[in-house]
Design a protein around this motif. Structure first.
Motif, PDB file in Angstrom:
ATOM      1  N   ALA A  54      -5.695 -31.205 -67.957  1.00  0.00           N
ATOM      2  CA  ALA A  54      -6.756 -30.676 -68.793  1.00  0.00           C
ATOM      3  C   ALA A  54      -6.846 -31.432 -70.105  1.00  0.00           C
ATOM      4  CB  ALA A  54      -6.527 -29.180 -69.045  1.00  0.00           C
ATOM      5  N   GLU A  72      -8.997 -25.660 -64.797  1.00  0.00           N
ATOM      6  CA  GLU A  72      -7.841 -26.530 -64.503  1.00  0.00           C
ATOM      7  C   GLU A  72      -6.544 -25.789 -64.866  1.00  0.00           C
ATOM      8  OE1 GLU A  72      -5.578 -28.869 -63.060  1.00  0.00           O
ATOM      9  OE2 GLU A  72      -7.537 -29.897 -63.154  1.00  0.00           O
ATOM     10  N   ASP A  73      -5.650 -25.613 -63.853  1.00  0.00           N
ATOM     11  CA  ASP A  73      -4.399 -24.909 -64.097  1.00  0.00           C
ATOM     12  C   ASP A  73      -3.311 -25.840 -64.634  1.00  0.00           C
ATOM     13  OD1 ASP A  73      -4.306 -26.278 -61.708  1.00  0.00           O
ATOM     14  OD2 ASP A  73      -2.857 -24.882 -60.814  1.00  0.00           O
ATOM     15  N   ASP A  74      -3.475 -27.180 -64.448  1.00  0.00           N
ATOM     16  CA  ASP A  74      -2.479 -28.150 -64.952  1.00  0.00           C
ATOM     17  C   ASP A  74      -2.878 -28.518 -66.376  1.00  0.00           C
ATOM     18  OD1 ASP A  74      -1.047 -30.513 -65.572  1.00  0.00           O
ATOM     19  OD2 ASP A  74      -0.774 -30.883 -63.426  1.00  0.00           O
ATOM     20  N   GLN A  75      -1.988 -28.189 -67.337  1.00  0.00           N
ATOM     21  CA  GLN A  75      -2.283 -28.382 -68.749  1.00  0.00           C
ATOM     22  C   GLN A  75      -2.443 -29.855 -69.085  1.00  0.00           C
ATOM     23  OE1 GLN A  75      -3.042 -25.986 -70.886  1.00  0.00           O
ATOM     24  NE2 GLN A  75      -3.451 -27.518 -72.504  1.00  0.00           N
ATOM     25  N   LYS A 117      -7.606 -21.463 -66.866  1.00  0.00           N
ATOM     26  CA  LYS A 117      -6.631 -21.892 -65.876  1.00  0.00           C
ATOM     27  C   LYS A 117      -6.803 -21.161 -64.539  1.00  0.00           C
ATOM     28  CE  LYS A 117      -3.066 -23.281 -69.216  1.00  0.00           C
ATOM     29  NZ  LYS A 117      -1.665 -23.139 -69.634  1.00  0.00           N
ATOM     30  N   THR A 118      -7.563 -20.089 -64.522  1.00  0.00           N
ATOM     31  CA  THR A 118      -7.740 -19.347 -63.268  1.00  0.00           C
ATOM     32  C   THR A 118      -9.233 -19.135 -63.007  1.00  0.00           C
ATOM     33  OG1 THR A 118      -7.677 -17.200 -64.350  1.00  0.00           O
ATOM     34  CG2 THR A 118      -5.558 -18.130 -63.615  1.00  0.00           C
ATOM     35  N   HIS A 166     -11.581 -24.241 -71.820  1.00  0.00           N
ATOM     36  CA  HIS A 166     -10.594 -24.445 -70.757  1.00  0.00           C
ATOM     37  C   HIS A 166     -10.087 -23.098 -70.265  1.00  0.00           C
ATOM     38  CE1 HIS A 166      -6.298 -25.680 -69.524  1.00  0.00           C
ATOM     39  NE2 HIS A 166      -7.110 -25.753 -68.484  1.00  0.00           N
ATOM     40  N   LEU A 176      -6.608 -23.695 -57.656  1.00  0.00           N
ATOM     41  CA  LEU A 176      -6.331 -22.788 -58.767  1.00  0.00           C
ATOM     42  C   LEU A 176      -5.333 -21.750 -58.313  1.00  0.00           C
ATOM     43  CD1 LEU A 176      -9.937 -22.317 -60.142  1.00  0.00           C
ATOM     44  CD2 LEU A 176      -8.135 -23.755 -61.118  1.00  0.00           C
TER      45      LEU A 176
END
Length: 841
Positions: free
Chosen positions: A18, A12-15, A39-40, A37, A66
Motif C-alpha cells: 500500500a 490492500e491488506d499488505d501495508q 485493509k478489508t 486506504h 483480502l
C-alpha cells in the motif's frame, strides 16, 4: 480531460504494498492523488455504501486477496456497490487468468503488483478513468436511445445482407405477440407473415431501394400476429452500400398503424357516405372557398343551375348563383359575401328566384352558411337550395282561395270586408266618399229547385261575369254568400252610384238564364249605402245595405233602394234582424215554451177521441208570453224554422214519453193522458223541403217510443200547394209510420180543390177567416158548407178553427163539421202536468 486532483479508494491488506503504491502516485506526474486506504472489503464497502462519500472517489484499486474476501467475488461485490466508479484489479503473477475474468465482471483494467512502477500505475489509472467515462457516456446514450425507441413504440430490425441474418428487437417481436425466443433471426420469419395481398408490392419496393432507385424505403402492409389476426404496419428503412456500390446492410423500424388504418377506413366510409348522400339528396349544394370561388356542385345543383362543375370550378359563385326578387324581379345581392365577411348563416326571405344558365327564373328556398377550419376560421361557404316553384304556387293558390269564392272567382265575404275597412279608413282620413251596393237575386231559388244545384252554380257564374263587365276598374265586386253579391264603388258619390246601380239592376232584369231548353227570368234587388267619414264600421254599412236591399224587395223586387234611417220598411227589417238574434238565443237557452189547445168533436159531448194542437210560445225578459205571429216571419226569413220545428217535436215527444211512462206506472186508475188522444204539431214549409227531416222524425219515434197514431202533423194549404211533390212524399212516408195529417188554413189557396186529391190528408182545418162570419154571412157559410161537403166526399174529416162564440158553434154543428177549435171551446194552456178535457160551452 482529467482533473488535477483524483481521489482513490485503495483495498490492500499488505501495508508495504500500500505504501509503495502511494509513493508511486506521489512521484508519478503533475496530477495530485488522494488515497483512502482500507485493509478489508467490509471497511471499503462502508465508504461505498454511503452515497455522499462514494461520489468523492474517482477510482478504486482493488486487491483480489483480502482477509475477509478474495477472488472474483470481491470484484462482483465492489462493482455492485460502485458500478459507476472505474475498478483496477491488483493481482500476483499467478492470478492473471482471474484478472482477465475480473474484466468481464466489470473491472476496467488490472495490474500485476511486482511489475508496477510509477509510470505504469499512473497511466493505467488515467486510462481506466477515461474508459469509464466513455463507457458511462455510451451507457447514457444507449439508455437515451432505448427510451426513445420505447417511446416511439416502434420495433427495430437490422438485416445483414452479407450473411442474410436479420436482427429483430424484442419490441418488434412483441408487437406481433411473440416472445423473444419464438422468432429466429431469419428474413423469412418476417416475409412469411406478410399478407399475400401486400407481399409482391413489398418485395418489389425493397428491390427498388436496394438497387438505389429510392434513397429511403417505406412500405405499408398487413402482417400476421401470433393469434392469426392481421395488423397494419408501416416499415421504414435505409440500406448501406460499400465502395463497390453493393448494399451490405439494411436497417429500419416497424410501426403499428392498425388504428390509423381503421380511422382512415372510417373516415373514407364517412366521406363516401357523405358524398353519396350529397349526390342523392334532392337539395342542391354549392361550396366555395374563402374568396367565394366555386369548389363543388352536387348533381342536384348542376341540374337546377344548368352548369357542370368542370365548367365553373374556380369561378366566382355569382357566375352560377344569380338571384332576383320573386315579386319585383330586381337583382338580389349574393349572400355568400355576407356569410364570408360576417361569419354567420344567411337565409333569404324575400321569395328569391334563381336565374338558370338559360336565363329562366326558378323559385327557390335557400340558406348560406360558413365553413370553418378546426381552429374556427372561415375557410369557405356552403349554399343549400331547392326548387320551391310548386310549393310557392300552392301557397299562392291557397292564398287566392282564402280570399276568393271558389265557384265564381270573385272575392269572398272576408276579403271584401277587408276592402270595406280600408275604404272606411280612407273616408275618415281623406274625406273620400264610397258606396256599397248589396245585390240579392230575386228568382235564384226557382232555378235551383227546378233544375238542381248544377244549374244554380252556372247561374251564379254568369251573374258574376255580368257584374264584372258593368263595374269600373277601380270598383270591387264580391260574392257574399248564396245568391248575394256586394260591389264597392270607390270614390263614387251617391248620385253617381245610384246611376251605376240602376244600370246593373236593369241588366239583371233583362238577363235570361237558359238551362236545358228552359228559360228563366232572374232579376235582382239592390240596396245602396253610402260610406264617408261618418261611417261607424264594416258591420254597420253591410247591415245598412242589406236593409236597403230588403226594402227594394218589399217594394216589388227588380229595383234599387237607398238606405235611409227613417225608412219604415227598413225599420221592420231591422226588427227582424233583432228577432233573429233573440230566436237564436232562445233556441240555445231553451226560452221557448209549449202550450196546447183542445180540438173537440162538434156533435158529442163525451167522446173518447180528443185532439189537441201543440202551440209554440216565447217568454220575454218581463215574463210576458209572445205568440208566433210576432216572430215567425223573421224565423222564416232567416231559415230558423227547421231548428224551431225540431225543437218542438223533440220537446213534445220527450214530454209525452214521460207522461205515458208515468201513466203506466201509476197506482190510480185515472189517466193523465187518455190513450185515444191525438196531438197535432205544425210543420213549416222549410221542414217539408228538408230532405233530412223524415229521418229526424223516425229517430225521435225510435228514441221516445211514441205511438205514431197519436201524432197528427199540420201543414198549411199554402205550403202544401207551393211544395206539392215534397209535401205529398212526406205525408206518404209519415202515414206509413202511422201518423195522421191535417191541411191547415184550408180555403186560402187559389187552387185548393184541384190539388186536394193529390194530398193524402186525414183532416181539413177550415181557415178561420171563413168561420168568423159563418153565423151572419151567407157567403162564408156557403163556402164552409162546400169545403165540408168536399172533405166528406173524399173521406176527410173537417175541423172548424176560430170557434169563439156559441152562435158560431151552433152554425158549425148545423153544417156537420166534425171538430171544433177556438177560444169558445178552450183557451191555450201551458203543457205541464195533466192535459185537461174542458167541456164545450
Amino acid at each position: 480531460m482529467l482533473s488535477d486532483y483524483l481521489q482513490i479508494l485503495l483495498f490492500e491488506d499488505d501495508q508495504e504494498d500500500a505504501e509503495l503504491l502511494q509513493e508511486y502516485l506521489e512521484i508519478g506526474n503533475s496530477v495530485h492523488y488522494g488515497v483512502v486506504h482500507v485493509k478489508t472489503l467490509s471497511d471499503g464497502l462502508i465508504y461505498l455504501n454511503d452515497k455522499n462519500i462514494k461520489q468523492c472517489f474517482d477510482l478504486i484499486l482493488l486487491d483480489l486477496s483480502l482477509p475477509d474476501k478474495h477472488g472474483l467475488d470481491t470484484v462482483c461485490m465492489v462493482h455492485e456497490a460502485a458500478c459507476d466508479i472505474p475498478i483496477v484489479v491488483l493481482t500476483g503473477l499467478d492470478d492473471e487468468a482471474i484478472s482477465l475474468e475480473a474484466l468481464r465482471q466489470g473491472a476496467q483494467d488490472y495490474l500485476i503488483k511486482h511489475t508496477v512502477n510509477e509510470r505504469l500505475l499512473c497511466r493505467t489509472i488515467q486510462y481506466a478513468i477515461e474508459r469509464g467515462r466513455l463507457l458511462n457516456r455510451l451507457s447514457i446514450s444507449e439508455a437515451r436511445y432505448a427510451i426513445a425507441v420505447q417511446g416511439s413504440n416502434d420495433g427495430l430490425w437490422d438485416w445483414d445482407l452479407t450473411t442474410d441474418e436479420i436482427y429483430f428487437s424484442p419490441r418488434w417481436k412483441k408487437m406481433l405477440g411473440y416472445d423473444d425466443h419464438e422468432i429466429r433471426n431469419q428474413p423469412n420469419d418476417w416475409f412469411s407473415r406478410v399478407h399475400e395481398d401486400n407481399f409482391q408490392e413489398m418485395m418489389l419496393s425493397i428491390e427498388h431501394h436496394l438497387l438505389g432507385h429510392h434513397p429511403h424505403w417505406q412500405n405499408e402492409h398487413k402482417i400476421q400476429r401470433k393469434d392469426g389476426s392481421f395488423s397494419w404496419v408501416l416499415c421504414r428503412g435505409t440500406a448501406a452500400w460499400n465502395e463497390d456500390g453493393q448494399p451490405y446492410r439494411f436497417a429500419g423500424s416497424l410501426t403499428d398503424i392498425t388504428e390509423r388504418k381503421q380511422l382512415e377506413k372510417k373516415l373514407f366510409e364517412e366521406k363516401e357516405l357523405a358524398l353519396v348522400t350529397l349526390n342523392s339528396i334532392g337539395d342542391a349544394v354549392i361550396t366555395t372557398d374563402v374568396l367565394g370561388h366555386i369548389e363543388s356542385l352536387n348533381p342536384a345543383a348542376e341540374k337546377l343551375t344548368g352548369w357542370q362543375l368542370d365548367e365553373v370550378k374556380g369561378k366566382p359563385v355569382s357566375y352560377v348563383f344569380e338571384l332576383v326578387d320573386g315579386d319585383t324581379l330586381e337583382p338580389i345581392s349574393n349572400p355568400v359575401q355576407t356569410v364570408l365577411n360576417e361569419d354567420r348563416t344567411v337565409r333569404l326571405s324575400n321569395h328569391p328566384m334563381l336565374i338558370t344558365r338559360d336565363r329562366q327564373p326558378i323559385a327557390i328556398d335557400d340558406s348560406v352558411a360558413p365553413i370553418h377550419s378546426s381552429d374556427g376560421h372561415v375557410i369557405g361557404s356552403v349554399i343549400i337550395f331547392h326548387d320551391v316553384s310548386e310549393e310557392r304556387g300552392r301557397a299562392k293558390q291557397l292564398a287566392w282561395r282564402a280570399n276568393h269564392d271558389a265557384l265564381t272567382g270573385l272575392l269572398n265575404r272576408c276579403a271584401f270586408q277587408s276592402h270595406l275597412e280600408q275604404a272606411i279608413a280612407t273616408g275618415k282620413k281623406h274625406q273620400h266618399v264610397h258606396t256599397l251596393c248589396y245585390i240579392d237575386l230575386d228568382h235564384f231559388k226557382i232555378v235551383n229547385d227546378t233544375c238542381g244545384h248544377a244549374a244554380g252554380d252556372e247561374l251564379l257564374r254568369q251573374v258574376s261575369m255580368l257584374l264584372q263587365r258593368r263595374i269600373r276598374k277601380t270598383d270591387i265586386v264580391a260574392r257574399l254568400g248564396g245568391d248575394e253579391f256586394g260591389i264597392l264603388l270607390q270614390n263614387c258619390p251617391l248620385t253617381r252610384a245610384v246611376g251605376l246601380s240602376n244600370t246593373i239592376c236593369e241588366e239583371l232584369n233583362q238577363f235570361r238564364f237558359v238551362w236545358q231548353d228552359q228559360v228563366f227570368r232572374i232579376g235582382g234587388s239592390i240596396g245602396i249605402a253610402m260610406m264617408d267619414g261618418q261611417t261607424q264600421s264594416v258591420e254597420h254599412v253591410i247591415k245598412a245595405a242589406d236593409s236597403a236591399c230588403y226594402g227594394a224587395k218589399r217594394r216589388g223586387r227588380g229595383r234599387t233602394h237607398i238606405y235611409q234611417d227613417t225608412d219604415a220598411s227598413l225599420s221592420q227589417h231591422s226588427q227582424e234582424i233583432q228577432w233573429f238574434n233573440r230566436l237564436t238565443q232562445a233556441l240555445e237557452s231553451e226560452q221557448f215554451e209549449l202550450f196546447y189547445q183542445l180540438i173537440r168533436p162538434s156533435q158529442t159531448l163525451a167522446s173518447d177521441k180528443h185532439h189537441y194542437e201543440v202551440l209554440l210560445r216565447l217568454r220575454d225578459d218581463q215574463n210576458n208570453i209572445i205568440t208566433p205571429g210576432a216572430f215567425l216571419s223573421a224565423a222564416e226569413r232567416y231559415n230558423l224554422m227547421p231548428s224551431i220545428d225540431r225543437w218542438v217535436i223533440r220537446t213534445f215527444f220527450n214530454y209525452l214519453a214521460e207522461t205515458l211512462s208515468h201513466r203506466n206506472s201509476a197506482l190510480d186508475s185515472e189517466p193523465l193522458v187518455p190513450i185515444a188522444h191525438v196531438y197535432a204539431i205544425n210543420l213549416s214549409g222549410a221542414s217539408v223541403n228538408d230532405e233530412t227531416f223524415i229521418d229526424f222524425i223516425r229517430e225521435q219515434f225510435s228514441i221516445h217510443q211514441i205511438p205514431a197514431r197519436k201524432i197528427c202533423f199540420e201543414i198549411t194549404e199554402t205550403v202544401a200547394v207551393a211544395n206539392l211533390t215534397k209535401a205529398a212524399d212526406l205525408m206518404t212516408e209519415l202515414r206509413e209510420l202511422g201518423c195522421q195529417f191535417a191541411l191547415d188554413d184550408f180555403g186560402t189557396g187559389m187552387s185548393s180543390l184541384a190539388y186536394l186529391k193529390a194530398l193524402p190528408v186525414d183532416y181539413l182545418k177550415i181557415d178561420g177567416n171563413f168561420i168568423r162570419g159563418i153565423a151572419h154571412d151567407p157567403i162564408s157559410c156557403a163556402m164552409v158548407e162546400a169545403i165540408n161537403n168536399i172533405g166528406h166526399l173524399i173521406g176527410v174529416q173537417t175541423v172548424a178553427e176560430f170557434v169563439s162564440s156559441p152562435a158560431i158553434l151552433e152554425a158549425v154543428k148545423r153544417l156537420g163539421i166534425d171538430y171544433v177549435q177556438g177560444y169558445g171551446i178552450a183557451m191555450p194552456s201551458p203543457l205541464t202536468g195533466k192535459i185537461s178535457c174542458p167541456q164545450m160551452c
